[in-house]
Design an enzyme around this catalytic site. Structure first.
Site, PDB file in Angstrom:
ATOM      1  N   ARG A 178       0.832  -0.997   0.100  1.00  0.00           N
ATOM      2  CA  ARG A 178      -0.071   0.038   0.042  1.00  0.00           C
ATOM      3  C   ARG A 178       0.890   1.291  -0.133  1.00  0.00           C
ATOM      4  O   ARG A 178       2.121   1.360   0.472  1.00  0.00           O
ATOM      5  CB  ARG A 178      -1.024  -0.083   1.073  1.00  0.00           C
ATOM      6  CG  ARG A 178      -1.926  -1.376   1.448  1.00  0.00           C
ATOM      7  CD  ARG A 178      -2.464  -0.982   2.676  1.00  0.00           C
ATOM      8  NE  ARG A 178      -3.597  -2.054   2.952  1.00  0.00           N
ATOM      9  CZ  ARG A 178      -3.129  -3.380   3.320  1.00  0.00           C
ATOM     10  NH1 ARG A 178      -1.918  -3.690   4.234  1.00  0.00           N
ATOM     11  NH2 ARG A 178      -3.859  -4.384   3.638  1.00  0.00           N
ATOM     12  N   LYS A 204      -1.972  -2.666   8.085  1.00  0.00           N
ATOM     13  CA  LYS A 204      -3.028  -2.299   9.126  1.00  0.00           C
ATOM     14  C   LYS A 204      -2.904  -3.075  10.315  1.00  0.00           C
ATOM     15  O   LYS A 204      -2.673  -4.002  10.575  1.00  0.00           O
ATOM     16  CB  LYS A 204      -4.137  -2.331   8.277  1.00  0.00           C
ATOM     17  CG  LYS A 204      -4.466  -1.424   6.738  1.00  0.00           C
ATOM     18  CD  LYS A 204      -5.731  -1.865   6.285  1.00  0.00           C
ATOM     19  CE  LYS A 204      -6.021  -1.166   4.912  1.00  0.00           C
ATOM     20  NZ  LYS A 204      -7.375  -1.230   4.462  1.00  0.00           N
ATOM     21  N   HIS A 278      -2.586   2.318  -5.808  1.00  0.00           N
ATOM     22  CA  HIS A 278      -3.439   1.133  -5.687  1.00  0.00           C
ATOM     23  C   HIS A 278      -3.353   0.333  -6.933  1.00  0.00           C
ATOM     24  O   HIS A 278      -3.704  -1.041  -6.816  1.00  0.00           O
ATOM     25  CB  HIS A 278      -4.686   1.424  -4.881  1.00  0.00           C
ATOM     26  CG  HIS A 278      -4.995   0.532  -3.777  1.00  0.00           C
ATOM     27  ND1 HIS A 278      -4.291   0.623  -2.610  1.00  0.00           N
ATOM     28  CD2 HIS A 278      -5.786  -0.404  -3.598  1.00  0.00           C
ATOM     29  CE1 HIS A 278      -4.814  -0.460  -1.896  1.00  0.00           C
ATOM     30  NE2 HIS A 278      -5.925  -0.985  -2.472  1.00  0.00           N
ATOM     31  N   ARG A 281      -0.772  -2.119  -7.027  1.00  0.00           N
ATOM     32  CA  ARG A 281      -0.888  -3.254  -6.009  1.00  0.00           C
ATOM     33  C   ARG A 281      -1.894  -4.291  -6.665  1.00  0.00           C
ATOM     34  O   ARG A 281      -1.739  -5.428  -6.502  1.00  0.00           O
ATOM     35  CB  ARG A 281      -1.601  -2.686  -4.783  1.00  0.00           C
ATOM     36  CG  ARG A 281      -2.029  -3.587  -3.659  1.00  0.00           C
ATOM     37  CD  ARG A 281      -2.291  -2.843  -2.304  1.00  0.00           C
ATOM     38  NE  ARG A 281      -3.129  -3.937  -1.377  1.00  0.00           N
ATOM     39  CZ  ARG A 281      -2.621  -4.554  -0.565  1.00  0.00           C
ATOM     40  NH1 ARG A 281      -1.091  -4.625  -0.365  1.00  0.00           N
ATOM     41  NH2 ARG A 281      -3.352  -5.465   0.388  1.00  0.00           N
ATOM     42  N   HIS A 304      -3.553  -9.258   3.391  1.00  0.00           N
ATOM     43  CA  HIS A 304      -5.124  -9.543   3.852  1.00  0.00           C
ATOM     44  C   HIS A 304      -5.519 -10.337   4.985  1.00  0.00           C
ATOM     45  O   HIS A 304      -4.641 -11.649   5.140  1.00  0.00           O
ATOM     46  CB  HIS A 304      -5.751 -10.206   2.499  1.00  0.00           C
ATOM     47  CG  HIS A 304      -5.812  -9.193   1.367  1.00  0.00           C
ATOM     48  ND1 HIS A 304      -6.140  -9.625   0.209  1.00  0.00           N
ATOM     49  CD2 HIS A 304      -5.908  -7.849   1.330  1.00  0.00           C
ATOM     50  CE1 HIS A 304      -6.213  -8.458  -0.875  1.00  0.00           C
ATOM     51  NE2 HIS A 304      -5.871  -7.480   0.060  1.00  0.00           N
ATOM     52  N   TYR A 313      -9.604 -11.126  -6.752  1.00  0.00           N
ATOM     53  CA  TYR A 313      -8.555 -11.159  -8.073  1.00  0.00           C
ATOM     54  C   TYR A 313      -8.747 -12.395  -8.894  1.00  0.00           C
ATOM     55  O   TYR A 313      -7.908 -12.603  -9.878  1.00  0.00           O
ATOM     56  CB  TYR A 313      -7.102 -10.861  -7.662  1.00  0.00           C
ATOM     57  CG  TYR A 313      -6.911  -9.659  -6.732  1.00  0.00           C
ATOM     58  CD1 TYR A 313      -6.817  -8.739  -7.417  1.00  0.00           C
ATOM     59  CD2 TYR A 313      -6.624  -9.759  -5.483  1.00  0.00           C
ATOM     60  CE1 TYR A 313      -6.230  -7.568  -7.027  1.00  0.00           C
ATOM     61  CE2 TYR A 313      -6.459  -8.368  -4.704  1.00  0.00           C
ATOM     62  CZ  TYR A 313      -6.316  -7.482  -5.526  1.00  0.00           C
ATOM     63  OH  TYR A 313      -6.050  -6.073  -4.886  1.00  0.00           O
TER      64      TYR A 313
END
Length: 333
Positions: A178, A204, A278, A281, A304, A313
């Site tokens: 990110r 995150k 992004h 990414r 994730h 994806y």
């Protein structure tokens, strides 16, 4: 809506930590308690906490306007009514898209679950409320050829900024980072040892992951460290940041966006206005899966929490369907 609860869409939001005059005191206190829990117990970032505050502030104002002043008074009908308000804008604010409304509903469900776990209420009124259905969209990725043009264009020009921009974009595409993770890197987070180059990304929720770095990106970063970063660092007061601006400080997200846009314009890529960090990414994940990578490996690389997020994806595009059909069916051509 009662006069005491009314607010116009342009009204200023209350300062953090202060109750809005449109929120009943009992709900305002419950909101601050939950936000403190998210900050201390779950370690959410400042930006994530701000998003929770905005979503739940609007919910608390809605509850107050409908006569609910305490968590124990809220019923499932109040929650479903709020979902309708989010999509219609009946409270005088902008109507939200399905994805934005779904995010707000997730915040509301978390708050109700917290009330139940803390013994504030005897039942979870939001348990059976589902977020609005939203269409599944394929993440926007660009072809490998366009990525190569973009990366080549990033290194054009004289001076340390060109080497820095090439290193930045090579890292984004090589690691799927990110943009916040990339600009947050320190020099010590990178290992450029030939054959086992890797980077430690801070994701995150305070989670870290180590991602391999390909040879092209490793060479670009090494060139930046040797030939550009010392000159940039000389303009500042000393910082461990890997990517520096022209004043010697840490490169900002906005400057990183600008570097990408400039490279895209020099490369002559279509849709430059919609290109973002992004996009690299998404391209990273899409190209890995197209090359045969396992979806769970891609999940780990992207950071994730759930493989469900990564599986978007793997959705088959119409072009792929046609190609497979044309190549496999005996009477397709």
């Amino acid at each position: 809506m009662s006069p005491t609860a009314a607010r116009t869409p342009t009204a200023d939001a209350p300062a953090e930590g202060q109750a809005s005059p449109a929120v009943a005191p009992g709900l305002a206190a419950a909101l601050e308690q939950y936000l403190a829990h998210l900050a201390v117990e779950r370690g959410l970032s400042t930006n994530t906490l701000a998003a929770y505050r905005r979503d739940l502030q609007r919910y608390a104002e809605h509850l107050t306007a409908t006569g609910r002043t305490d968590p124990g008074e809220v019923a499932e009908a109040d929650v479903t009514g709020y979902v309708r308000v989010l999509r219609s804008g009946e409270d005088g604010r902008a109507a939200l898209s399905a994805s934005s409304a779904a995010r707000a509903v997730v915040a509301v469900r978390g708050w109700h679950r917290f009330w139940l776990l803390e013994g504030v209420v005897g039942a979870d009124a939001a348990r059976d409320v589902r977020p609005p259905a939203q269409p599944r969209r394929l993440p926007k990725a660009i072809p490998v050829e366009d990525v190569e043009r973009l990366l080549d264009a990033a290194g054009r020009g004289d001076g340390p900024a060109a080497l820095r921009d090439r290193a930045l974009l090579e890292l984004l595409y090589a690691t799927g980072a990110r943009i916040s993770e990339a600009v947050g890197l320190d020099v010590d987070d990178l290992d450029t040892t030939p054959g086992r180059a890797a980077v430690r990304l801070h994701g995150k929720g305070g989670k870290t992951r180590v991602v391999p770095v390909g040879s092209f990106a490793a060479e670009a970063v090494e060139a930046y460290l040797v030939r550009a970063r010392p000159a940039l660092a000389g303009a500042g007061r000393g910082t461990p940041a890997l990517l520096l601006n022209l004043r010697g400080g840490r490169l900002s997200r906005q400057s990183a966006w600008a570097a990408l846009r400039q490279a895209a314009e020099r490369a002559g890529l279509a849709g430059t206005a919609h290109l973002s960090p992004h996009t690299l990414r998404h391209s990273f994940a899409t190209h890995l899966l197209a090359g045969g990578a396992d979806v769970r490996v891609v999940q780990e690389l992207l950071g994730h929490a759930s493989v469900t997020t990564t599986q978007v994806y793997t959705l088959v595009t119409p072009d792929t369907l046609r190609e497979v059909y044309a190549g496999a069916h005996p009477r397709a051509l």
